[in-house]
Write a protein that holds these residues in place. Structure first.
Motif, short mmCIF file in Angstrom:
data_model
loop_
_atom_site.label_atom_id
_atom_site.label_comp_id
_atom_site.label_asym_id
_atom_site.label_seq_id
_atom_site.Cartn_x
_atom_site.Cartn_y
_atom_site.Cartn_z
N GLU A 1 0.67 64.99 35.80
CA GLU A 1 -0.90 65.04 35.22
C GLU A 1 -1.71 65.48 36.09
O GLU A 1 -1.68 65.11 37.26
CB GLU A 1 -0.87 63.18 34.95
N GLN A 2 -2.47 66.48 35.73
CA GLN A 2 -3.53 66.98 36.56
C GLN A 2 -4.94 66.75 36.20
O GLN A 2 -5.10 66.62 34.89
CB GLN A 2 -3.37 68.57 36.67
N SER A 3 -5.85 66.38 36.90
CA SER A 3 -7.07 66.42 36.68
C SER A 3 -8.07 67.01 37.80
O SER A 3 -7.48 67.18 38.83
CB SER A 3 -7.61 64.69 36.67
N PRO A 4 -9.49 67.34 37.62
CA PRO A 4 -10.04 67.76 38.79
C PRO A 4 -10.08 67.19 39.94
O PRO A 4 -10.22 67.53 41.11
CB PRO A 4 -11.35 67.81 38.14
N PHE A 5 -9.40 65.57 39.93
CA PHE A 5 -9.46 64.98 41.42
C PHE A 5 -8.13 64.52 41.65
O PHE A 5 -8.33 64.00 42.66
CB PHE A 5 -10.41 63.72 40.96
N SER A 6 -7.19 64.66 40.92
CA SER A 6 -5.82 64.34 41.42
C SER A 6 -4.76 65.10 40.73
O SER A 6 -4.85 65.75 39.84
CB SER A 6 -5.79 62.81 41.14
N VAL A 7 -3.67 65.04 41.27
CA VAL A 7 -2.37 65.27 40.61
C VAL A 7 -1.30 64.34 40.68
O VAL A 7 -1.13 63.77 41.84
CB VAL A 7 -1.67 66.74 41.51
N VAL A 8 -0.85 63.75 39.69
CA VAL A 8 0.04 62.67 39.57
C VAL A 8 1.46 63.01 39.18
O VAL A 8 1.58 63.49 37.99
CB VAL A 8 -0.46 61.60 38.99
N GLN A 9 2.29 63.07 40.03
CA GLN A 9 4.02 63.44 39.40
C GLN A 9 4.24 61.95 38.80
O GLN A 9 4.37 60.83 39.41
CB GLN A 9 4.67 63.34 40.88
N LYS A 10 4.69 62.34 37.23
CA LYS A 10 5.33 61.09 36.68
C LYS A 10 6.62 61.03 36.77
O LYS A 10 7.49 61.83 37.04
CB LYS A 10 5.26 61.58 35.05
N MET A 11 6.96 59.82 37.16
CA MET A 11 8.40 59.31 37.46
C MET A 11 9.22 58.85 36.25
O MET A 11 8.84 58.36 35.43
CB MET A 11 8.59 58.15 38.49
N LYS A 12 10.42 59.25 36.51
CA LYS A 12 11.39 59.04 35.43
C LYS A 12 11.95 57.64 35.97
O LYS A 12 12.48 57.56 37.16
CB LYS A 12 12.66 59.89 35.32
N ILE A 13 12.00 56.59 35.15
CA ILE A 13 12.72 55.19 35.73
C ILE A 13 13.93 55.21 35.29
O ILE A 13 14.25 54.95 34.12
CB ILE A 13 11.69 54.05 35.12
N GLY A 14 14.76 55.09 36.11
CA GLY A 14 16.54 54.90 35.83
C GLY A 14 16.96 55.01 34.57
O GLY A 14 16.97 55.90 33.78
N GLY A 15 17.42 53.81 34.17
CA GLY A 15 18.39 53.46 33.04
C GLY A 15 19.25 52.92 33.65
O GLY A 15 19.78 53.14 34.90
N PHE A 16 19.86 51.84 33.24
CA PHE A 16 21.05 50.91 33.53
C PHE A 16 21.97 50.64 32.45
O PHE A 16 21.68 50.26 31.56
CB PHE A 16 20.13 50.10 34.70
N LEU A 17 23.22 50.16 33.02
CA LEU A 17 24.41 49.41 32.47
C LEU A 17 24.27 48.01 33.15
O LEU A 17 24.51 47.92 34.25
CB LEU A 17 25.69 50.10 32.51
N SER A 18 24.00 47.06 32.26
CA SER A 18 24.22 45.71 32.78
C SER A 18 25.21 44.78 32.38
O SER A 18 25.33 44.90 31.15
CB SER A 18 22.67 44.79 32.69
N PHE A 19 25.75 44.05 33.07
CA PHE A 19 26.72 42.77 32.58
C PHE A 19 26.08 41.48 33.02
O PHE A 19 25.91 41.25 34.06
CB PHE A 19 28.08 43.25 33.42
#
Length: 170
Positions: free
Chosen positions: A75-93
């Motif tokens: 995500e880019q704006s005149p004031f910042s650049v923000v890298q969007k993170m992919k949040i894992g995914g999991f298998l749970s017991f």
């Protein structure tokens, strides 16, 4: 009175089964899962790890989770650049209140892209003694198939809520 006697005996049996499930989880199922899932992550090199959530005794979980990583969306704006993170995914017991185990998947998501919670799917509710190498392998295969499908499928990427302007109806 006979009906009450039958029901009290039935309730006592149910309570005993809950204790047996919890003991099986503690003594056998949980240690097996931690060891087996750790072995899988060491043998099959992906950006994942095995772990356990032990904050609530009697409601513990053992899981296989993908690490957070850059999504490739910036995500880019005149004031910042923000890298969007992919949040894992999991298998749970995950242990339930009665000692049974729910096997479920939480899908990855791109942080900050939608206001919705990540998608989850319950695969099965099983007894702790059903946690075997064969069954766990089957769940891991299903998990990987679902993650591959998620990576290949763009259907749930609609609606970049943060970028909508109020009142324009889009």
């Amino acid at each position: 009175m006979e009906n009450i006697s039958e029901l009290t005996q039935q309730y006592t049996t149910v309570l005993q089964k809950v204790q047996e499930r919890r003991e099986c989880w503690r003594a056998r199922s949980k240690p097996f899962l931690i060891q087996f899932l750790t072995g899988v992550t060491q043998q099959h090199k992906l950006n994942w790890k095995a772990g356990a959530n032990e904050l609530m005794l009697g409601l513990e979980a053992v899981y296989l989770v993908f690490d957070h990583e850059p999504s490739g969306i910036v995500e880019q704006s005149p004031f910042s650049v923000v890298q969007k993170m992919k949040i894992g995914g999991f298998l749970s017991f995950s242990q339930t209140r009665n000692g049974q185990i729910i096997v479920w998947i939480s899908y990855p998501f791109i942080d900050g892209m939608t206001d919705e919670k990540p998608r989850t799917d319950m695969l099965e509710t099983i007894e702790p003694e059903e946690i075997t190498e064969e069954n766990v392998t089957r769940y891991i295969q299903k998990f990987l198939e679902e993650i591959i499908e998620w990576e290949n499928n763009a259907r749930d990427e609609i609606g970049f809520v943060r970028h909508r302007k109020p009142g324009n109806g889009h």
